[in-house]
Write a protein that holds these residues in place. Structure first.
Motif, short mmCIF file in Angstrom:
data_model
loop_
_atom_site.label_atom_id
_atom_site.label_comp_id
_atom_site.label_asym_id
_atom_site.label_seq_id
_atom_site.Cartn_x
_atom_site.Cartn_y
_atom_site.Cartn_z
N GLY A 1 41.45 42.10 59.67
CA GLY A 1 42.14 41.76 58.44
C GLY A 1 42.24 42.89 57.45
N GLN A 2 42.19 42.51 56.18
CA GLN A 2 42.38 43.46 55.09
C GLN A 2 41.33 43.21 54.02
N GLU A 3 41.13 44.23 53.18
CA GLU A 3 40.13 44.12 52.12
C GLU A 3 40.65 44.75 50.85
N PHE A 4 40.30 44.14 49.73
CA PHE A 4 40.61 44.66 48.41
C PHE A 4 39.29 44.90 47.70
N TYR B 1 43.24 48.71 48.36
CA TYR B 1 43.53 47.68 49.35
C TYR B 1 43.66 48.40 50.67
N PHE B 2 42.97 47.93 51.72
CA PHE B 2 42.99 48.69 52.97
C PHE B 2 42.85 47.81 54.20
N PHE C 1 31.19 46.20 42.48
CA PHE C 1 32.62 46.04 42.72
C PHE C 1 32.94 44.68 43.30
N LEU C 2 34.18 44.27 43.09
CA LEU C 2 34.72 43.04 43.64
C LEU C 2 35.23 43.36 45.03
N ALA C 3 34.79 42.61 46.03
CA ALA C 3 35.28 42.79 47.40
C ALA C 3 35.94 41.48 47.83
N PHE C 4 37.20 41.59 48.21
CA PHE C 4 38.01 40.45 48.59
C PHE C 4 38.49 40.72 50.00
N THR C 5 38.03 39.91 50.97
CA THR C 5 38.43 40.12 52.36
C THR C 5 39.25 38.94 52.84
N VAL C 6 40.26 39.26 53.60
CA VAL C 6 41.12 38.23 54.17
C VAL C 6 41.37 38.59 55.63
N GLU C 7 41.20 37.61 56.49
CA GLU C 7 41.43 37.86 57.91
C GLU C 7 42.81 37.34 58.26
N LYS C 8 43.58 38.19 58.92
CA LYS C 8 44.91 37.78 59.33
C LYS C 8 44.81 36.80 60.49
N ASN C 9 45.61 35.76 60.48
CA ASN C 9 45.62 34.80 61.59
C ASN C 9 46.75 35.08 62.53
N GLN D 1 40.29 30.59 52.31
CA GLN D 1 41.06 31.47 53.18
C GLN D 1 40.65 32.93 53.06
N ALA D 2 39.82 33.24 52.08
CA ALA D 2 39.35 34.61 51.86
C ALA D 2 37.88 34.54 51.46
#
Length: 187
Positions: free
Chosen positions: A131-134, A160-161, A179-187, A107-108
């Motif tokens: 979406g959003q990213e951390f 987080y942005f 760096f750790l990049a964590f992206t999540v797309e909003k559904n 999911q991410a």
């Protein structure tokens, strides 16, 4: 890197051929003109990770399949040992190491990103994706540009942005930033 770009281009062309997608539709998906998109398929022009994720999401494939030609297989858990995640060098300055590539229907998207310093560089390529990213700095220091703001992040700092805002980064100093990049797309 040139060989990686060619391979990604071939996989994009293959996806387009299999699904009978016109060049113009693929180009529109990532917000560029058809001529530029054709250069991506030929391996003559780079494509951002966020644009690969847009294509993957729209056409129901994983970004890892487009980047690495490997489909995820794990359904319960997926372990990545230190330094062992599938990686791709996007440009001379950016390296992405996927931490979720083997998990089916993740999911991410989670990457360790390494950015090499560019002494004197002030031009930053900015991208956007839904979406959003951390981001969390693991080593080094970076300047992160989001919209019209510049934020300095040191080792251990995180942010987080809203990733639909134009964003990009530079390594600060003479050492790479990781760096750790964590992206999540909003559904």
């Amino acid at each position: 890197m040139d060989e990686q770009l060619k391979q990604i281009g071939e996989r994009l062309r293959g996806l387009r051929d299999v699904l009978d997608i016109p060049v113009s539709e693929m180009a529109e998906t990532i917000g560029i003109d058809s001529e530029k998109y054709e250069k991506i398929e030929k391996g003559e022009l780079d494509i951002t990770i966020s644009n690969l994720m847009k294509i993957a999401h729209k056409y129901g494939v994983s970004a890892e399949e487009l980047m690495f030609a490997e489909a995820p297989h794990m359904k319960s858990y997926f372990v990545v040992r230190k330094g062992q995640g599938m990686s791709v060098e996007r440009t001379k300055a950016y390296k992405y190491q996927s931490l979720v590539s083997g998990f089916v229907n993740h999911q991410a998207d989670v990457f360790i990103v390494t950015v090499e310093p560019k002494p004197g560089a002030r031009t930053i390529y900015k991208n956007t994706h839904p979406g959003q990213e951390f981001n969390m700095v693991l080593e080094g220091k970076m300047e992160l540009f989001i919209g019209g703001k510049t934020i300095i992040l040191d080792e251990g700092d995180s942010i987080y942005f809203d990733s639909s805002k134009p964003h990009g980064m530079l390594a600060v100093g003479d050492k790479p930033v990781k760096f750790l990049a964590f992206t999540v797309e909003k559904n």
